[in-house]
Scaffold this motif. Structure first.
Motif, PDB file in Angstrom:
ATOM      1  N   THR A 111       7.042   1.931  -4.498  1.00 58.96           N
ATOM      2  CA  THR A 111       6.633   1.685  -2.974  1.00 58.96           C
ATOM      3  C   THR A 111       7.879   0.821  -2.343  1.00 58.96           C
ATOM      4  O   THR A 111       8.716   0.285  -3.118  1.00 58.96           O
ATOM      5  CB  THR A 111       5.373   0.611  -2.822  1.00 58.96           C
ATOM      6  OG1 THR A 111       5.949  -0.697  -3.603  1.00 58.96           O
ATOM      7  CG2 THR A 111       4.354   1.254  -3.781  1.00 58.96           C
ATOM      8  N   PRO A 112       7.849   0.801  -1.104  1.00 62.69           N
ATOM      9  CA  PRO A 112       8.807  -0.155  -0.412  1.00 62.69           C
ATOM     10  C   PRO A 112       9.182  -1.478  -1.012  1.00 62.69           C
ATOM     11  O   PRO A 112      10.401  -1.963  -1.229  1.00 62.69           O
ATOM     12  CB  PRO A 112       8.649   0.065   0.910  1.00 62.69           C
ATOM     13  CG  PRO A 112       7.958   1.247   1.147  1.00 62.69           C
ATOM     14  CD  PRO A 112       7.077   1.439  -0.079  1.00 62.69           C
ATOM     15  N   ARG A 113       7.995  -2.095  -0.973  1.00 63.07           N
ATOM     16  CA  ARG A 113       8.009  -3.464  -1.618  1.00 63.07           C
ATOM     17  C   ARG A 113       8.559  -3.706  -3.070  1.00 63.07           C
ATOM     18  O   ARG A 113       9.274  -4.428  -3.582  1.00 63.07           O
ATOM     19  CB  ARG A 113       6.532  -4.052  -1.591  1.00 63.07           C
ATOM     20  CG  ARG A 113       6.429  -5.486  -1.972  1.00 63.07           C
ATOM     21  CD  ARG A 113       7.486  -6.416  -1.198  1.00 63.07           C
ATOM     22  NE  ARG A 113       7.135  -7.046   0.014  1.00 63.07           N
ATOM     23  CZ  ARG A 113       7.587  -7.664   0.632  1.00 63.07           C
ATOM     24  NH1 ARG A 113       9.115  -7.761   0.565  1.00 63.07           N
ATOM     25  NH2 ARG A 113       7.232  -7.958   1.889  1.00 63.07           N
ATOM     26  N   GLU A 114       8.094  -2.586  -3.869  1.00 61.49           N
ATOM     27  CA  GLU A 114       8.656  -2.652  -5.232  1.00 61.49           C
ATOM     28  C   GLU A 114      10.185  -2.258  -5.287  1.00 61.49           C
ATOM     29  O   GLU A 114      10.872  -2.824  -6.138  1.00 61.49           O
ATOM     30  CB  GLU A 114       8.012  -1.688  -5.961  1.00 61.49           C
ATOM     31  CG  GLU A 114       6.528  -1.862  -6.270  1.00 61.49           C
ATOM     32  CD  GLU A 114       5.555  -0.627  -6.696  1.00 61.49           C
ATOM     33  OE1 GLU A 114       4.589  -1.141  -7.247  1.00 61.49           O
ATOM     34  OE2 GLU A 114       6.214   0.367  -6.544  1.00 61.49           O
ATOM     35  N   THR A 115      10.628  -1.433  -4.367  1.00 62.73           N
ATOM     36  CA  THR A 115      12.134  -1.227  -4.351  1.00 62.73           C
ATOM     37  C   THR A 115      12.616  -2.582  -3.753  1.00 62.73           C
ATOM     38  O   THR A 115      13.912  -2.832  -4.333  1.00 62.73           O
ATOM     39  CB  THR A 115      12.194  -0.320  -3.276  1.00 62.73           C
ATOM     40  OG1 THR A 115      11.615   0.895  -3.472  1.00 62.73           O
ATOM     41  CG2 THR A 115      13.807   0.023  -3.028  1.00 62.73           C
ATOM     42  N   THR A 127       3.570  -9.103 -10.891  1.00 62.98           N
ATOM     43  CA  THR A 127       2.971  -7.927 -11.012  1.00 62.98           C
ATOM     44  C   THR A 127       3.781  -6.715 -10.471  1.00 62.98           C
ATOM     45  O   THR A 127       3.807  -5.603 -11.091  1.00 62.98           O
ATOM     46  CB  THR A 127       1.573  -8.286 -10.058  1.00 62.98           C
ATOM     47  OG1 THR A 127       0.608  -9.068 -10.688  1.00 62.98           O
ATOM     48  CG2 THR A 127       0.779  -6.940 -10.019  1.00 62.98           C
ATOM     49  N   HIS A 128       4.478  -6.926  -9.646  1.00 62.22           N
ATOM     50  CA  HIS A 128       5.436  -6.025  -9.053  1.00 62.22           C
ATOM     51  C   HIS A 128       6.627  -5.416 -10.252  1.00 62.22           C
ATOM     52  O   HIS A 128       6.674  -4.458 -10.434  1.00 62.22           O
ATOM     53  CB  HIS A 128       6.380  -6.390  -7.807  1.00 62.22           C
ATOM     54  CG  HIS A 128       5.329  -6.344  -6.438  1.00 62.22           C
ATOM     55  ND1 HIS A 128       4.589  -5.207  -6.160  1.00 62.22           N
ATOM     56  CD2 HIS A 128       5.268  -7.267  -5.540  1.00 62.22           C
ATOM     57  CE1 HIS A 128       4.184  -5.546  -5.056  1.00 62.22           C
ATOM     58  NE2 HIS A 128       4.498  -6.747  -4.682  1.00 62.22           N
ATOM     59  N   VAL A 129       6.942  -6.549 -10.948  1.00 64.61           N
ATOM     60  CA  VAL A 129       8.013  -6.418 -11.823  1.00 64.61           C
ATOM     61  C   VAL A 129       7.164  -5.299 -12.913  1.00 64.61           C
ATOM     62  O   VAL A 129       7.671  -4.335 -13.593  1.00 64.61           O
ATOM     63  CB  VAL A 129       8.442  -7.440 -12.571  1.00 64.61           C
ATOM     64  CG1 VAL A 129       9.371  -7.223 -13.717  1.00 64.61           C
ATOM     65  CG2 VAL A 129       9.360  -8.395 -11.479  1.00 64.61           C
ATOM     66  N   THR A 130       5.982  -5.737 -13.295  1.00 61.00           N
ATOM     67  CA  THR A 130       5.185  -5.073 -14.473  1.00 61.00           C
ATOM     68  C   THR A 130       5.068  -3.748 -13.872  1.00 61.00           C
ATOM     69  O   THR A 130       5.320  -2.729 -14.803  1.00 61.00           O
ATOM     70  CB  THR A 130       4.035  -5.687 -14.607  1.00 61.00           C
ATOM     71  OG1 THR A 130       4.200  -6.964 -15.289  1.00 61.00           O
ATOM     72  CG2 THR A 130       3.207  -5.025 -15.592  1.00 61.00           C
TER      73      THR A 130
END
Length: 217
Positions: free
Chosen positions: A158-162, A190-193
Motif C-alpha cells: 500500500t502507499p503507506r507501507e511503501t 504492524t506495517h513492518v510485519t
C-alpha cells in the motif's frame, strides 16, 4: 522474570581478536558466548550444534569467508541472526553480506558496550547499521545499480507501507519512522510485519536491500 541470555558464536580467524571479543561479550549482561570459530564453516556448525541466537562474523577469513559463512549459517539454522564485523565502514563485502542474509554490520572499532547492545538488538530483529552508514551504502550502491532491477516487486504494498519501507531503507528505527510519518510505534511495527510478509522477506535488512535494488531509495 529473568530473560534468557543471547547465545552467541564469535567467528574470526585471528585468535587474539576472537578471544578478546569473546571475553568482552562474556562480561556483558544478557550475553552468553557458546562457541568460537576460525571460519564460516565452523561458525555454521556451531550455530546449529549450540542453538546460537547470533553469530558475530568477521568478513575476511581464510577457508569459508564471511559471506559464504553467512549463507552457511542461514542454511544450517535459519533462525540464527548474523552480525558481521568489518575493519572498514563500507568495504566491498558489505552489500554482498547483507544480500547473503546478514542482519547488519559493525566496525571492529565499536566500543564494547555498543557491541553487546548491537548483539541484543540483532537478536530482537532490529535493523542494525546507523543512518549515516546506511546513507553511504546507498550512495555507493546507486552508482552501480544491478542489472534487471524489478521495481514492480513493490507493487503489492500500500502507499503507506511503501512510505514505511522507504523510511526503513534510510536506517530509521520504528520510533523514528513513527515520528516522521505521524504513526504510533505499534502501528509502524504492524506495517513492518506486513511488508516482510507481502514481500516474502526474512527480516528488515532484506527489506532494505530490496528497496535499494528496486530504486525506491
Amino acid at each position: 522474570m529473568s530473560t534468557a541470555p543471547v547465545r552467541t558464536v564469535v567467528a574470526d580467524d585471528q585468535d587474539l581478536i576472537r578471544a578478546g571479543i569473546a571475553a568482552v561479550l562474556e562480561a556483558a549482561d544478557g550475553i552468553e558466548v557458546v562457541g568460537e570459530a576460525a571460519d564460516g564453516r565452523a561458525a555454521a556448525a556451531l550455530a546449529r550444534e549450540r542453538a546460537a541466537d547470533v553469530v558475530l562474523m568477521d568478513v575476511q577469513m581464510p577457508g569459508l569467508d564471511g559471506i559464504a559463512g553467512i549463507e552457511a549459517v542461514v542454511r544450517a539454522r535459519p533462525e540464527t541472526r548474523v552480525l558481521m564485523l568489518t575493519m572498514f565502514d563500507l568495504d566491498e563485502y558489505v552489500f554482498g553480506a547483507l544480500r547473503a542474509g546478514a542482519s547488519g554490520f559493525l566496525l571492529k572499532t565499536t566500543p564494547p558496550d555498543e557491541l553487546a547492545a548491537a548483539i541484543r538488538a540483532v537478536h530482537r530483529g532490529d535493523l542494525l547499521f546507523s543512518p549515516a552508514v546506511t546513507r553511504r551504502l546507498v550512495e555507493t550502491y546507486v552508482r552501480r545499480p544491478p542489472a534487471g532491477a524489478v521495481p514492480e516487486a513493490l507493487s503489492v504494498l500500500t502507499p503507506r507501507e511503501t512510505d514505511v519501507l522507504r523510511s526503513m531503507a534510510r536506517g530509521l528505527s520504528n520510533a523514528e519512522i513513527g515520528r516522521e510519518l505521524y504513526l504510533g510505534e505499534a502501528t509502524v511495527k504492524t506495517h513492518v510485519t506486513r511488508i516482510l510478509g507481502k514481500l516474502g522477506l526474512r527480516d528488515r535488512v532484506q527489506a532494505v536491500v530490496l528497496a535499494y535494488e528496486s530504486g525506491l531509495v
